[in-house]
Design a protein around this motif. Structure first.
Motif, PDB file in Angstrom:
ATOM      1  N   GLY A  46    -102.790 -43.943 118.133  1.00  0.00           N
ATOM      2  CA  GLY A  46    -101.455 -44.201 117.617  1.00  0.00           C
ATOM      3  C   GLY A  46    -101.310 -45.644 117.179  1.00  0.00           C
ATOM      4  N   GLU A  47    -100.071 -46.045 116.940  1.00  0.00           N
ATOM      5  CA  GLU A  47     -99.769 -47.424 116.566  1.00  0.00           C
ATOM      6  C   GLU A  47    -100.161 -48.321 117.740  1.00  0.00           C
ATOM      7  OE1 GLU A  47     -98.019 -51.048 116.334  1.00  0.00           O
ATOM      8  OE2 GLU A  47     -96.968 -49.624 117.608  1.00  0.00           O
ATOM      9  N   GLY A  48    -100.758 -49.459 117.432  1.00  0.00           N
ATOM     10  CA  GLY A  48    -101.350 -50.322 118.451  1.00  0.00           C
ATOM     11  C   GLY A  48    -100.459 -50.645 119.635  1.00  0.00           C
ATOM     12  N   ASP A  49     -99.230 -51.100 119.390  1.00  0.00           N
ATOM     13  CA  ASP A  49     -98.338 -51.470 120.480  1.00  0.00           C
ATOM     14  C   ASP A  49     -97.995 -50.275 121.360  1.00  0.00           C
ATOM     15  OD1 ASP A  49     -98.330 -54.106 119.639  1.00  0.00           O
ATOM     16  OD2 ASP A  49     -96.412 -53.950 118.577  1.00  0.00           O
ATOM     17  N   SER A  50     -97.802 -49.114 120.752  1.00  0.00           N
ATOM     18  CA  SER A  50     -97.485 -47.903 121.522  1.00  0.00           C
ATOM     19  C   SER A  50     -98.657 -47.488 122.402  1.00  0.00           C
ATOM     20  CB  SER A  50     -97.108 -46.749 120.592  1.00  0.00           C
ATOM     21  OG  SER A  50     -95.907 -47.026 119.922  1.00  0.00           O
ATOM     22  N   VAL A  51     -99.861 -47.598 121.873  1.00  0.00           N
ATOM     23  CA  VAL A  51    -101.051 -47.237 122.649  1.00  0.00           C
ATOM     24  C   VAL A  51    -101.216 -48.199 123.826  1.00  0.00           C
ATOM     25  CG1 VAL A  51    -103.582 -47.121 122.571  1.00  0.00           C
ATOM     26  CG2 VAL A  51    -102.224 -46.058 120.761  1.00  0.00           C
ATOM     27  N   ARG A  65     -94.655 -35.349 126.565  1.00  0.00           N
ATOM     28  CA  ARG A  65     -93.274 -35.763 126.257  1.00  0.00           C
ATOM     29  C   ARG A  65     -93.240 -37.205 125.741  1.00  0.00           C
ATOM     30  NH1 ARG A  65     -90.042 -38.489 129.362  1.00  0.00           N
ATOM     31  NH2 ARG A  65     -91.225 -38.062 131.255  1.00  0.00           N
ATOM     32  N   LEU A  66     -93.856 -38.110 126.464  1.00  0.00           N
ATOM     33  CA  LEU A  66     -93.835 -39.520 126.068  1.00  0.00           C
ATOM     34  C   LEU A  66     -94.640 -39.769 124.792  1.00  0.00           C
ATOM     35  CD1 LEU A  66     -94.178 -41.149 129.594  1.00  0.00           C
ATOM     36  CD2 LEU A  66     -92.153 -41.192 128.101  1.00  0.00           C
ATOM     37  N   ASN A  67     -95.758 -39.090 124.642  1.00  0.00           N
ATOM     38  CA  ASN A  67     -96.567 -39.284 123.439  1.00  0.00           C
ATOM     39  C   ASN A  67     -95.844 -38.804 122.198  1.00  0.00           C
ATOM     40  OD1 ASN A  67     -98.522 -40.324 125.091  1.00  0.00           O
ATOM     41  ND2 ASN A  67     -99.951 -38.643 124.839  1.00  0.00           N
ATOM     42  N   GLU A  68     -95.125 -37.705 122.308  1.00  0.00           N
ATOM     43  CA  GLU A  68     -94.357 -37.225 121.155  1.00  0.00           C
ATOM     44  C   GLU A  68     -93.297 -38.254 120.751  1.00  0.00           C
ATOM     45  OE1 GLU A  68     -92.031 -33.321 119.467  1.00  0.00           O
ATOM     46  OE2 GLU A  68     -92.816 -33.274 121.503  1.00  0.00           O
ATOM     47  N   LEU A  69     -92.642 -38.845 121.715  1.00  0.00           N
ATOM     48  CA  LEU A  69     -91.627 -39.871 121.436  1.00  0.00           C
ATOM     49  C   LEU A  69     -92.235 -41.115 120.795  1.00  0.00           C
ATOM     50  CD1 LEU A  69     -89.489 -39.750 124.712  1.00  0.00           C
ATOM     51  CD2 LEU A  69     -88.791 -38.990 122.427  1.00  0.00           C
TER      52      LEU A  69
END
Length: 139
Positions: free
Chosen positions: A56-61, A32-36
């Motif tokens: 994913g994008e650096g900040d999100s990872v 759920r969180l990864n999809e968002l």
């Protein structure tokens, strides 16, 4: 966007009685969180530990890894890699998962992961290669 791949291993703090409930919760929450957040990856689970690849994008990872670090189900986290990636290795998975059980014991064993050599103790290449193999051929 700079694509980042982060790989970690941790010791499981789950007691056996909780595993059948908590593992599906971990997976559902991650998906759920990864999809968002535009994250893909793969989770490897053994009785004694976890290993996960996040892309994913650096900040999100980094934010996702921060949540994992605060999760009481994980202990002794080992950051094995945080690097720029050219492409996603697990693009089709908001979070894939494989657990070492009677069905997957043979393939885990081919990569040296057994009751005596848990996922926590494995090297980066072993974790990434095993996850790639299991993602390409889901049980």
């Amino acid at each position: 966007m700079t694509l980042t791949q982060l790989v970690y291993a941790s010791r499981s703090r789950l007691v056996e009685a909780e595993r059948s409930v908590e593992i599906p919760r971990i997976l559902a929450s991650a998906q759920r969180l990864n999809e968002l957040n535009g994250i893909t990856g793969f989770l490897l689970v053994t009785p004694g530990g976890f290993a996960q690849i996040l892309e994913g994008e650096g900040d999100s990872v980094v934010e996702t890894y921060g949540r994992i670090m605060a999760d009481p189900r994980h202990g002794d986290l080992r950051l094995l890699q945080q690097a720029t990636a050219i492409e996603r290795r697990f693009a089709g998975w908001t979070m894939g998962m494989a657990e070492r059980d009677p069905t997957t014991e043979f393939i885990f064993g081919l990569y040296g992961i057994s009751a005596d050599a848990d996922i926590f103790d494995q090297q980066l290449d072993t974790i990434v290669d095993l996850a790639g193999q299991l993602a390409a051929h889901p049980a």
